[in-house]
Motif scaffolding. Structure first.
Motif, PDB file in Angstrom:
ATOM      1  N   ARG A 284       0.652  -1.152  -0.102  1.00  0.00           N
ATOM      2  CA  ARG A 284      -0.128  -0.186   0.114  1.00  0.00           C
ATOM      3  C   ARG A 284       0.832   1.139  -0.026  1.00  0.00           C
ATOM      4  O   ARG A 284       0.504   2.390  -0.293  1.00  0.00           O
ATOM      5  N   ASP A 288      -0.211   4.044  -2.724  1.00  0.00           N
ATOM      6  CA  ASP A 288      -0.558   5.307  -2.474  1.00  0.00           C
ATOM      7  C   ASP A 288       0.306   6.321  -3.109  1.00  0.00           C
ATOM      8  O   ASP A 288      -0.251   7.302  -3.450  1.00  0.00           O
ATOM      9  N   SER A 358       0.834   4.651   7.988  1.00  0.00           N
ATOM     10  CA  SER A 358       0.790   4.706   6.427  1.00  0.00           C
ATOM     11  C   SER A 358       1.744   5.580   6.064  1.00  0.00           C
ATOM     12  O   SER A 358       2.025   5.934   4.932  1.00  0.00           O
TER      13      SER A 358
END
Length: 730
Positions: A284, A288, A358
């Motif tokens: 991810r 992203d 993240s």
């Protein structure tokens, strides 16, 4: 005495005066007449608008089949699907299939007079206006369920008066065309509940692993509570917030008679069993990063489903994730970027755990590179005429007020350049930087893709200027490419729903940053650093070239290197920049590099490095015409004032995108070379800084011809938007 004629009011005048209405009665009558007329006209206009809106509203079946949002499927380099983003739709549930408790929960918390109003709730609106006047605050949200449905299906979420008026008209049109049960069915199957879930069935399966047909009271309360703020009250994001909001829903249901007091008291929302959250793996970080570029690649925007084909190698990504997790010191984060020859991103890890954080440390974090920065110092030295076998002296040195020290305060005396680099001798790097010019070193870093602020104080040669992992990796990749620029990219093409190619990556125009023999000399130094120097832990049984980096107090550890066409950069450290016990570039980062690269190159042939330094004859006795370049040619060079000149004679901008500052970035007070507060000290120079390379010099050394202009096979950007390749510094 006779009475005078006309004196006194007289009976007729008194009667007339008594029959004239008071002025306020006249204005009241006018107000009623004109107000009634205006209200009648307004009602006619509103009725006409609602009538035509109702005629144009699609049928119930058409609304059932319409979808919200855009679906994006991201694929790896082999075509396998790695993630699907966008709306998720569960099974459409008819009104009689939806549990009554779900209907009651939604009506109780979102629109308790749903069954009594005509699409707009005048009573609720009047109460909201009264409360706002009483508390001197903005009018709170008063949208009914029907208004929310109209907004979700036909409008956007702008908080403008025009949008609210259209929303009200459409809500009344929906009420005129459909029954209350139909409206509630549409709403419960279309409303957004967060996490990409549209409709109660999708939300139920996402949060509870079963169909919405089987919702309990507690589960229905949790789902109904999500509508107000899906991201805030999602149970997968904040269980306590979700439970608190669900209890508010239960209280409303109890207040308005949807459930009894005993039933409400018996519901324990905190005991509701949630579906285990599937772990978001480190891929991810890559998705992203790549998906954020779609606005540049596909100007104008579109809501059609798209597929994004990327450069990521799933196997390499797994190996990279495992390498970072297994080698990062306790309490430290790690990041990794791996590039193929052409700049294709093969693996990207932005941290040890995407679920917990993240934040992408591979593309966003700015950290000091330590001795990994010496790449640019030695490139500048090689370009200035040094060769790996040239002799230098490793001894204590003072430049202005700065006296750098080697690790362990050991000095080797006279050694060659190759050994000085392999063992990361700080004093030699300081002498070389001072000789070629600190601004020349900064210009070399700019040339190789470093876009962050660069200090020109003497201590900059030891890596005090912060960089991004992806930028430093890109610089090392250019050395492996024989001095040719390398442009990182992650998307190969984007296709639409019918397979139409909306964007396709074209190779970026490559620029010769340094002659190939200088890149060969630098590769020689990098290979020695791995074979016998500080990077021995990065050995993988085939030729590897790379450099370690460790900052003061062990706050950052780096290893960046390449082998068999793959360049990989590894960083480790804490987000708060505190020291990490035992962290050094030659240990954990080099070990993570080796663990990953063993897998990454296993299917590639072994490649020997080109390290022969074959200088052209004309370079042996240069004269003045080769010292400074001609601005009309196609290479970067440094003019007499140390300014980096781009092809065509344009001076490289010194603004926010390309600053070369005279101050150090924030660092430890004990860091060498840091000026005292308020100081304007500049790095001393031994005469004017020599040029990094001239155009004619590079032209003769490489024999490179001016490349033909390449046409990019993609849609042109909208006015004011930056093309993809230009946005990344090409």
């Amino acid at each position: 005495m006779a009475k005078r004629r006309g004196s006194g009011p007289g009976p007729k005048k008194d009667a007339a005066r008594g029959s004239r209405p008071a002025w306020w009665k006249v204005w009241l009558r006018r107000l009623v007449v004109w107000g009634g007329a205006l209200a009648l006209l307004g009602a006619l206009a509103l009725g006409t608008a609602v009538y035509f809106a109702a005629r144009n509203i699609p049928s119930f079946t058409a609304l059932m089949n319409s979808q919200n949002g855009q679906t994006i499927v991201v694929r790896a380099r082999d075509g396998t699907e790695i993630v699907s983003l966008g709306p998720s739709y569960g099974e459409w549930l008819r009104s009689d299939e939806i549990p009554q408790v779900m209907k009651d929960a939604m009506v109780a918390v979102e629109d308790r007079r749903f069954y009594m109003h005509f699409g707009v709730d005048p009573i609720g609106l009047a109460r909201a206006v009264l409360v706002s006047f009483r508390n001197d605050e903005r009018v709170s949200a008063t949208s009914t369920i029907t208004q929310q449905l109209a907004r979700n299906v036909f409008l956007n979420s702008n908080r403008s008066l025009d949008r609210k008026l259209r929303e009200a008209v459409l809500a009344m049109a929906l009420e005129a065309k459909f029954s209350k049960e139909q409206i509630l069915e549409l709403y419960l199957n279309k409303v957004y509940f967060g996490g990409g879930a549209y409709g109660i069935d999708s939300a139920s399966r996402k949060f509870f692993s079963h169909s919405a047909r089987d919702l309990s009271i507690g589960e229905a309360a949790i789902i109904a509570g999500l509508v107000k703020a899906p991201s805030r009250y999602a149970p997968t994001a904040d269980v306590d917030a979700a439970v608190s909001r669900a209890n508010v829903v239960l209280a409303q249901m109890r207040k308005y008679g949807a459930i009894g007091a005993a039933e409400a008291d018996s519901v324990d929302v905190s005991a509701v069993k949630l579906k285990p959250e599937a772990g978001q793996n480190s891929i991810r970080y890559f998705t992203d990063w790549t998906l954020s570029q779609l606005d540049l690649l596909l100007p104008g925007g579109s809501f059609e489903p798209i597929e994004v084909w990327t450069t990521i190698d799933v196997g390499m990504q797994r190996a990279a994730t495992a390498a970072i997790k297994s080698n990062a010191p306790k309490g430290a984060q790690g990041a990794l970027v791996s590039l193929d020859r052409d700049g294709a991103v093969l693996a990207m890890v932005g941290g040890t755990d995407y679920v917990k954080s993240s934040y992408n440390r591979a593309t966003e974090a700015l950290r000091q590179p330590g001795s990994a920065w010496k790449l640019f110092v030695y490139l500048a030295a090689l370009e200035a005429g040094y060769k790996p076998d040239d002799r230098v002296v490793d001894e204590p040195v003072t430049i202005g007020d700065w006296s750098p020290h080697n690790s362990g305060n050991s000095y080797a005396g006279e050694i060659d350049v190759r050994t000085a680099f392999a063992y990361s001798k700080n004093t030699v790097a300081a002498q070389l930087g001072n000789e070629v010019g600190f601004s020349t070193v900064a210009s070399m870093a700019r040339r190789f893709g470093i876009s962050t602020p660069i200090s020109t104080y003497p201590s900059m040669v030891l890596g005090t200027s912060e960089v991004r992992v992806i930028d430093l990796t890109r610089a090392f990749a250019a050395v492996q490419a024989g001095g040719q620029s390398v442009e990182p990219y992650g998307i190969t093409k984007v296709t639409g729903a019918n397979g139409e190619v909306l964007y396709e990556h074209e190779p970026s125009r490559s620029t010769q940053l340094v002659p190939d023999y200088i890149a060969a000399g630098m590769t020689d130094l990098l290979q020695t650093a791995v074979n016998t120097g500080t990077g021995r832990a990065a050995q993988i049984g085939r030729p590897v070239a790379g450099k370690t980096g460790t900052t003061s107090s062990n706050k950052d550890g780096w290893f960046v290197g390449f082998s068999s066409g793959i360049t990989t950069g590894v960083w480790m450290g804490r987000d708060d920049a505190r020291a990490v016990s035992g962290l050094s570039g030659g240990r954990a980062p080099a070990q993570a590099f080796a663990a990953y690269m063993r897998y990454a190159v296993k299917d590639r042939p072994v490649e020997q490095f080109e390290t022969e330094l074959t200088l052209p004859d004309w370079q042996l006795e240069p004269d003045d015409e080769w010292l400074y370049g001609d601005p009309g040619e196609e290479y970067y060079y440094v003019d007499e004032q140390g300014n980096l000149i781009e092809p065509g004679g344009r001076k490289r901008p010194q603004g926010p995108d390309f600053p070369i500052e005279g101050e150090l970035p924030p660092q430890s007070p004990s860091a060498p070379g840091r000026p005292t507060p308020g100081s304007t000290q500049q790095a001393p120079q031994r005469g004017p800084a020599p040029p990094a390379a001239s155009d004619d010099f590079l032209d003769r050394a490489t024999g490179r011809e001016e490349p033909q202009a390449q046409q990019r096979n993609r849609r042109p950007p909208a006015p004011g938007q930056t093309p993809f390749n230009e946005a990344f510094g090409n």
